[in-house]
Design an enzyme around this catalytic site. Structure first.
Site, PDB file in Angstrom:
ATOM      1  CB  CYS A   2      44.951  57.754  43.272  1.00  0.00           C
ATOM      2  SG  CYS A   2      46.315  57.495  42.410  1.00  0.00           S
ATOM      3  NE  ARG A  27      40.307  55.350  46.136  1.00  0.00           N
ATOM      4  CZ  ARG A  27      39.407  54.982  45.513  1.00  0.00           C
ATOM      5  NH1 ARG A  27      38.236  54.532  45.726  1.00  0.00           N
ATOM      6  NH2 ARG A  27      39.718  55.294  44.152  1.00  0.00           N
ATOM      7  CD1 TRP A  74      49.442  51.686  45.539  1.00  0.00           C
ATOM      8  CD2 TRP A  74      48.859  51.518  43.748  1.00  0.00           C
ATOM      9  NE1 TRP A  74      49.658  50.502  45.274  1.00  0.00           N
ATOM     10  CE2 TRP A  74      49.098  50.088  44.151  1.00  0.00           C
ATOM     11  CE3 TRP A  74      47.888  51.206  42.393  1.00  0.00           C
ATOM     12  CZ2 TRP A  74      49.030  48.949  43.427  1.00  0.00           C
ATOM     13  CZ3 TRP A  74      47.932  50.256  41.609  1.00  0.00           C
ATOM     14  CH2 TRP A  74      48.466  48.956  42.125  1.00  0.00           C
ATOM     15  CG  ASN A 100      42.659  57.029  40.357  1.00  0.00           C
ATOM     16  OD1 ASN A 100      43.737  56.314  40.040  1.00  0.00           O
ATOM     17  ND2 ASN A 100      41.612  56.431  41.143  1.00  0.00           N
ATOM     18  N   GLY A 101      44.636  57.572  37.531  1.00  0.00           N
ATOM     19  CA  GLY A 101      44.823  57.074  36.115  1.00  0.00           C
ATOM     20  C   GLY A 101      46.332  57.136  35.503  1.00  0.00           C
ATOM     21  CD  GLU A 486      39.161  34.085  48.408  1.00  0.00           C
ATOM     22  OE1 GLU A 486      39.633  34.307  47.218  1.00  0.00           O
ATOM     23  OE2 GLU A 486      38.875  34.899  49.216  1.00  0.00           O
ATOM     24  CE  LYS A 490      41.022  37.366  50.953  1.00  0.00           C
ATOM     25  NZ  LYS A 490      40.668  37.177  49.593  1.00  0.00           N
ATOM     26  CD  GLU A 493      44.401  39.322  49.240  1.00  0.00           C
ATOM     27  OE1 GLU A 493      44.284  40.122  48.596  1.00  0.00           O
ATOM     28  OE2 GLU A 493      43.331  38.814  49.181  1.00  0.00           O
ATOM     29  CG  HIS A 509      48.667  13.961  37.640  1.00  0.00           C
ATOM     30  ND1 HIS A 509      48.712  12.751  36.964  1.00  0.00           N
ATOM     31  CD2 HIS A 509      47.181  14.172  38.171  1.00  0.00           C
ATOM     32  CE1 HIS A 509      47.463  12.127  37.036  1.00  0.00           C
ATOM     33  NE2 HIS A 509      46.483  12.797  37.726  1.00  0.00           N
ATOM     34  CE  LYS A 608      37.995  46.056  48.614  1.00  0.00           C
ATOM     35  NZ  LYS A 608      37.818  44.523  49.278  1.00  0.00           N
TER      36      LYS A 608
HETATM   37  C1  AGP Z   1      41.264  39.772  46.980  1.00  0.00           C
HETATM   38  O1  AGP Z   1      41.256  39.761  48.433  1.00  0.00           O
HETATM   39  C2  AGP Z   1      41.942  41.059  46.296  1.00  0.00           C
HETATM   40  N1  AGP Z   1      41.528  42.149  47.055  1.00  0.00           N
HETATM   41  C3  AGP Z   1      41.599  40.829  44.683  1.00  0.00           C
HETATM   42  O2  AGP Z   1      42.017  39.866  44.236  1.00  0.00           O
HETATM   43  C4  AGP Z   1      40.365  41.260  44.198  1.00  0.00           C
HETATM   44  O3  AGP Z   1      39.382  40.346  44.577  1.00  0.00           O
HETATM   45  C5  AGP Z   1      40.360  41.698  42.721  1.00  0.00           C
HETATM   46  O4  AGP Z   1      41.177  42.584  42.551  1.00  0.00           O
HETATM   47  C6  AGP Z   1      38.839  41.726  42.068  1.00  0.00           C
HETATM   48  O5  AGP Z   1      38.392  43.121  42.622  1.00  0.00           O
HETATM   49  P1  AGP Z   1      36.830  43.391  42.262  1.00  0.00           P
HETATM   50  O6  AGP Z   1      36.112  42.227  42.763  1.00  0.00           O
HETATM   51  O7  AGP Z   1      36.594  44.746  42.888  1.00  0.00           O
HETATM   52  O8  AGP Z   1      37.050  43.442  40.836  1.00  0.00           O
END
Ligand code: AGP
Length: 613
Positions: A2, A27, A74, A100-101, A486, A490, A493, A509, A608
């Site tokens: 949040c 966020r 969120w 938040n939490g 990676e 990308k 997501e 395999h 985020k």
């Molecule tokens: C990657 O594009 C995502 N946003 C997610 O995997 C992110 O890298 C992961 O949540 C770790 O976040 P951080 O680097 O803030 O710990």
């Protein structure tokens, strides 16, 4: 995750809170609301949906006053709806909370309060907080004491902000555990509270980062910080160096595109002050490293989540190759529960852009519990990961706003490369000649990254070819195997296309059965020690009808003759090649998502920073 913004001062809080919430849009959220104290009463506007919906509400039914507080939610407990949106009002209508939490004991608290006759108006865990505060107010406490008692009764990790119409001269807030930070902004005759710096940076650069189990009483004239146990705290005021523009999109359409293109600068920044090209040496004073400490390290465990974990997979190879220290990468959500074999001779190295990822912080705590030395590579200044580390390397990329991490993938690659050189040098496992050569290679970074970015138009054309695919394989080997993971992440997501990163050598395999004319295969095949192996991988994929998109070194005609499409990257020393091979994959995912008309900066279901488990 949040977003929270609070203001107390002579100005109308409404526009300040709304603009602050806009700066936290990245966020991710599903509802939003704000509350101000107006003519001695609490006025609230809140609804499900984006911030534009809240703005409509406010324009249609204005509210003006101070102090004020706002929230973007969120959802964790309770569906996204007006009744579940924050702020939440207590039964007396005189106290309001944003949070938040997760209140982990909210069911038993809710039962206790219900038994006392309290009626709940939402499905959220948050609502128990404001009713508990009112419960203590009714017993004769003032707001600060009522809040303190409440903060000590709720279980879990929290960032909480409270207002009371009966005590309009203050805002009371607290940080408990790791549910995203709380930043206090110090103004002139006015003060601010926010989940993250961009929300208040236009008003002040002087901030205080609340630490876990700390609460603050914020008035127009200042801030008093204390522990939940009532001990006074002298807070550290941090001056933020980057400017508000850094948290804006500028001429780019999305934060993600801006941050992909910022990587020349962000990598220059992460090198700044740490490389002496004349001496061929590296300095990382924040680690307080000595030859003795470096010599006594038995093992390094890198731990992180998502993109940061894939950066750690590259770093693991760099550290082992350069220092010969045994090094492993453990996904944080696994490491934290694995009863790991680490002790005082070991280093746990966490990588985190936000420095607030719950799993990563928990993994660090597990490492500390076992006696390990805690290092971290973190981007967010003042974040929890940075604070709990024995030494922390700042990524120095400036704020990363787009949910899909880009510059916070490439920066830690270079940071781990520098760390490996420093460790190897201090342990005497690196000759001066080798050390100087490795350091000299860092000089190439800004140029090779800029040249990789210059191929964007070619990447965009390939994005049009792939925009409707349903699945995609990403294959790599050696130092570029993590780049396959990676690149796939990308694409997943932000375009919602199923993509899988896989070690190329593993395809025979089993997974090679997946390849046919409907399965595009991205093969990461730069001029590195695994180049020839990747050539045969490309041939195997072609033989089964797969469409091959190869990441290849400029001028590599062999790859060009075999692949259907080529994503060109400049020549680069193999240990640093992931810094450039990832760039066309970032651009490819970005342009496919844009072509598909998706919300690139706020992909569905994502936040985020994942500050909950
Ligand atoms: C990657 O594009 C995502 N946003 C997610 O995997 C992110 O890298 C992961 O949540 C770790 O976040 P951080 O680097 O803030 O710990």
């Amino acid at each position: 995750m949040c977003g929270i913004v609070g203001y107390i001062g002579p100005r109308d809080a409404t526009p300040i809170v709304l603009n602050g919430l806009k700066k936290l849009e990245y966020r991710g959220y599903d509802s939003a609301g704000l509350a101000v104290i107006q003519d001695g009463r609490i006025e609230i506007r809140r609804d499900a949906g984006k911030l534009s919906r809240l703005t409509e509400l406010v324009n249609g039914s204005p509210l003006h006053g101070t102090p004020g507080v706002g929230h973007t939610r969120w959802a964790t407990h309770g569906a996204p709806s007006a009744r579940n949106a924050h702020p939440h009002l207590g039964a007396t209508g005189r106290v309001v909370v944003v949070h938040n939490g997760i209140v982990e004991n909210f069911l038993e608290l809710r039962d206790e309060l219900t038994a006392e006759g309290v009626e709940f108006n939402s499905d959220t865990d948050t609502e128990v907080i404001v009713h508990l505060v009112e419960h203590h107010l009714a017993s004769g406490c003032d707001l600060v004491e009522a809040a303190r008692r409440t903060f000590r009764e709720i279980a879990g990790a929290h960032a909480i902000v409270l207002l009371s119409a009966d005590e309009p001269d203050k805002i009371v807030c607290a940080r408990i555990g790791n549910a995203g930070g709380l930043v206090l902004g110090m103004g002139e005759g006015e003060n601010f509270i926010a989940s993250d710096i961009p929300a208040i940076l236009e008003h002040t650069r002087q901030v205080i980062f609340l630490e876990s189990r700390q609460m603050a009483v914020v008035t127009r004239s200042g801030v008093e910080v204390e522990t939940l146990e009532g001990a006074q705290v002298t807070p550290k005021v941090t001056l933020i160096s980057w400017d508000a523009a850094a948290a804006e999109k500028g001429e780019y359409r999305h934060f993600m595109q801006k941050e992909i293109h910022e990587q020349v600068r962000s990598l220059t920044e992460t090198l700044a002050g740490r490389v002496d090209f004349t001496e061929g040496s590296i300095s990382l004073p924040e680690l307080n490293l000595t030859p003795e400490l470096a010599g006594n390290i038995h093992k390094i465990t890198i731990t992180a989540c998502g993109t940061a974990a894939y950066a750690g997979m590259v770093g693991r190879q760099l550290i082992e190759s350069i220092t010969r220290i045994p090094c492993q990468m453990e996904i944080a959500s696994e490491f934290r529960y694995s009863d790991p074999i680490v002790d005082q001779h070991d280093v746990v190295l966490a990588i985190s852009q936000s420095g607030e990822t719950a799993d990563t912080l928990a993994a660090m705590e597990e490492g500390r519990r076992k006696g390990a030395i805690l290092w971290s590579i973190v981007n967010a200044v003042g974040s929890q990961a940075m604070r709990v580390s024995n030494g922390s390397i700042s990524m120095q990329t400036g704020p990363e706003i787009g949910v899909a991490s880009t510059k916070a993938f490439t920066a830690p690659l270079v940071d781990q490369y520098m760390l490996a050189i420093l460790l190897g040098d201090l342990r005497g496992t690196l000759s001066e000649k080798t050390r100087r050569a490795l350091v000299a290679d860092l000089r190439l970074i800004p140029d090779v990254v800029g040249r990789a970015l210059s191929h964007e138009e070619e990447v965009k054309k390939i994005a049009w070819e792939l925009k409707d695919v349903r699945d995609c394989l990403y294959l790599g080997r050696g130092i570029n195997m993590p780049v396959a993971y990676e690149g796939a992440l990308k694409l997943k997501e932000i375009s919602y296309i199923h993509a899988e990163g896989y070690p190329a050598g593993e395809m025979k395999h089993g997974p090679i059965a997946l390849i046919d004319e409907n399965m595009p295969v991205v093969c990461i095949a730069p001029k590195d020690p695994w180049h020839d192996k990747m050539i045969s991988q490309i041939q195997q994929a072609k033989a089964r009808g797969g469409t091959v998109i190869a990441v290849a070194t400029e001028g590599d005609e062999l790859v060009a003759s075999l692949a259907d499409h080529v994503l060109w990257v400049p020549e680069c020393p193999w240990m640093l090649s992931p810094v450039v091979t990832v760039i066309p994959l970032q651009l490819l995912a970005y342009h496919i998502a844009v072509i598909r008309g998706l919300d690139v900066d706020q992909p569905r279901n994502l936040a985020k920073s994942v500050t909950v488990e």
